[in-house]
Motif scaffolding. Structure first.
Motif, PDB file in Angstrom:
ATOM      1  N   THR A   1       0.846  -1.192   0.000  1.00  0.00           N
ATOM      2  CA  THR A   1       0.000   0.000   0.000  1.00  0.00           C
ATOM      3  C   THR A   1       0.885   1.247   0.000  1.00  0.00           C
ATOM      4  N   ASP A   2       0.296   2.398  -0.246  1.00  0.00           N
ATOM      5  CA  ASP A   2       1.064   3.642  -0.232  1.00  0.00           C
ATOM      6  C   ASP A   2       1.708   3.879   1.128  1.00  0.00           C
ATOM      7  N   ASP A   3       0.970   3.603   2.202  1.00  0.00           N
ATOM      8  CA  ASP A   3       1.518   3.816   3.548  1.00  0.00           C
ATOM      9  C   ASP A   3       2.680   2.877   3.819  1.00  0.00           C
TER      10      ASP A   3
ATOM     11  N   ALA B   1       5.842   3.862   1.906  1.00  0.00           N
ATOM     12  CA  ALA B   1       6.441   5.057   2.495  1.00  0.00           C
ATOM     13  C   ALA B   1       7.218   4.705   3.759  1.00  0.00           C
ATOM     14  N   THR B   2       6.684   3.786   4.559  1.00  0.00           N
ATOM     15  CA  THR B   2       7.381   3.363   5.787  1.00  0.00           C
ATOM     16  C   THR B   2       8.698   2.678   5.463  1.00  0.00           C
TER      17      THR B   2
END
Length: 482
Positions: free
Chosen positions: A385-387, A390-391
């Motif tokens: 996922t995008d989140d 990013a993490t």
């Protein structure tokens, strides 16, 4: 039967090269690409004033690229001027030693007794290059310029067979006495996704080519290669359609007769060249009932290359590293840690700064920095996922920030899911097949389905800009011969 109209799936350098070769022989060519721009993994994209690479970061083995352009009737030197990267790689080792690799004037070891170690390393490089130069010449001037033939391979390499035993790690131990220098040499080939102990020894010819011929960058960036091929194909009358995903390769009575696009449009053609990987071609683009069982098994069992997370930063500030590409790596025997996730905090990583050579890729006084982070291969694509991406990216960006000043203006992240869904790379595997795939695991240019030909990542020789171009040329030549 002569093919009067050929449909090509994919507008990367393999598809474009196949189109140029066919069109130059009077064949009508229609090329279809699912994306809105051509080039695939040899292209660039603009974001907020920064131009990012979409895959390939440089040209290795420049002589091979010259051969590929010559086969297409294009004078590479005038059509595609290139910069030589005088200092292509530098490696920072755990004890702080810096090993810089470039031409003989730029090789150096910075650390305890650096001058003496540098002198030793230069002598060892000279002996290594002298040992492997004949095989490099055979590969670049002969073997890689024609389809794989075991008989021809043995005829050209039998004198070198004693050198081809063991792994790359074994050969580096034989050639380089300094553990830090040896680690830097091994780091050059980590782009394959394999540590040196699992890398076939013949991959040393890539290292030798870098040491002897250097790495190169087109004057206008990697996308300039695509631009030249596209312009040539259009000049020869080729039809090029973007935003045109192919839904099905049409087969009737055992022979290809065209394509069905995702829009429902039917394209009638005498033959099809697919660059969508052998796996996607036989498992996704053809009615399963029409795929020969042996080819279905080959596609299902294909050993895939690694996945990665692409991290690209547009900086407001200038970054001026010691080399075009910088590695922070452990010693050679521990470099598998570089290729695996580092949940406790990223210590080992690589970054490339294209603006070191081409400052025009960023706004004035800015920089482009590109990284590829190791990922957990067991994760399903849906996990990206995008989140989550990013993490994962934050850990690598934080590691970079400990060594370079980062005034970030824009960020582009490309996850394995993005590579699969937006870049159309099969299951997000960046090279298609593993670089360690055996010849019998690679897909032939001529397939068991009459009128269907393959080019691109999963055909011999598999990956790289020049070799991808040659894969398209080989498929076109096989088609023309029949």
């Amino acid at each position: 039967m002569k093919a009067h109209h050929v449909a090509i799936i994919g507008g990367g350098v393999a598809g474009l090269a196949a189109g140029v070769r066919l069109a130059s022989q009077g064949v009508r060519v229609s090329l279809f690409d699912a994306r809105d721009a051509l080039g695939g993994c040899c292209s660039t994209s603009m974001l907020d004033g920064y131009r990012f690479n979409n895959g390939a970061l440089f040209v290795a083995v420049p002589r091979l690229l010259d051969h590929a352009f010559a086969r297409l009737g294009i004078d590479r030197a005038s059509a595609l001027p290139m910069h030589r990267l005088d200092t292509p790689q530098a490696s920072v080792l755990p004890d702080g030693t810096l090993v810089v690799l470039g031409d003989s004037q730029r090789v150096r070891i910075e650390g305890p007794q650096g001058d003496a170690r540098t002198s030793t390393l230069l002598g060892e490089i000279e002996r290594c290059v002298r040992k492997w130069r004949p095989l490099l010449q055979v590969f670049t001037d002969d073997l890689l310029t024609q389809p794989l033939s075991l008989r021809h391979l043995l005829a050209k390499t039998w004198r070198h067979l004693p050198k081809l035993r063991g792994s790359l790690a074994d050969e580096l131990r034989r050639n380089f006495s300094d553990p830090q220098a040896r680690a830097a040499m091994a780091a050059v080939t980590l782009y394959t996704g394999l540590p040196a102990e699992h890398t076939p020894v013949f991959q040393i010819v890539g290292l030798v080519s870098m040491l002897e011929d250097g790495l190169h960058l087109p004057v206008n960036g990697m996308g300039a290669i695509t631009d030249v091929l596209e312009a040539t194909l259009r000049r020869l009358g080729g039809e090029i359609r973007t935003n045109a995903p192919v839904a099905r390769i049409r087969v009737e009575n055992g022979r290809v007769n065209g394509l069905s696009l995702a829009t429902g449009e039917v394209v009638v053609a005498d033959a099809v060249v697919s660059t969508a990987t052998g796996m996607a071609t036989f498992l996704q683009l053809i009615d399963p009932a029409l795929v020969p069982s042996a080819m279905r098994r080959k596609a299902q069992r294909a050993p895939l290359s690694q996945r990665t997370l692409g991290i690209q930063l547009g900086l407001r500030n200038r970054v001026l590293p010691r080399a075009y590409s910088v590695n922070h790596v452990p010693l050679m025997d521990e470099q598998k840690a570089f290729l695996a996730p580092q949940p406790g905090g990223v210590r080992w990583f690589n970054y490339t700064v294209p603006t070191l050579v081409l400052p025009e890729l960023a706004p004035q006084h800015g920089s482009v920095v590109e990284m590829f982070a190791a990922v957990d291969e067991a994760l399903p694509l849906d996990a990206w996922t995008d989140d989550f991406k990013a993490t994962v990216a934050d850990a690598s960006i934080a590691a970079l920030g400990r060594h370079e000043p980062l005034d970030i203006a824009t960020t582009r992240l490309v996850s394995p899911r993005d590579y699969a869904e937006r870049w159309h790379l099969y299951q997000g595997a960046i090279y298609g097949l593993s670089p360690a795939a055996r010849p019998n695991q690679q897909f032939p240019h001529t397939t068991p389905i009459d009128g269907l030909y393959l080019a691109g990542q999963t055909t011999y020789p598999g990956f790289g800009v020049a070799t991808s171009m040659f894969s398209g040329i080989f498929a076109a030549d096989a088609l023309l011969a029949r």
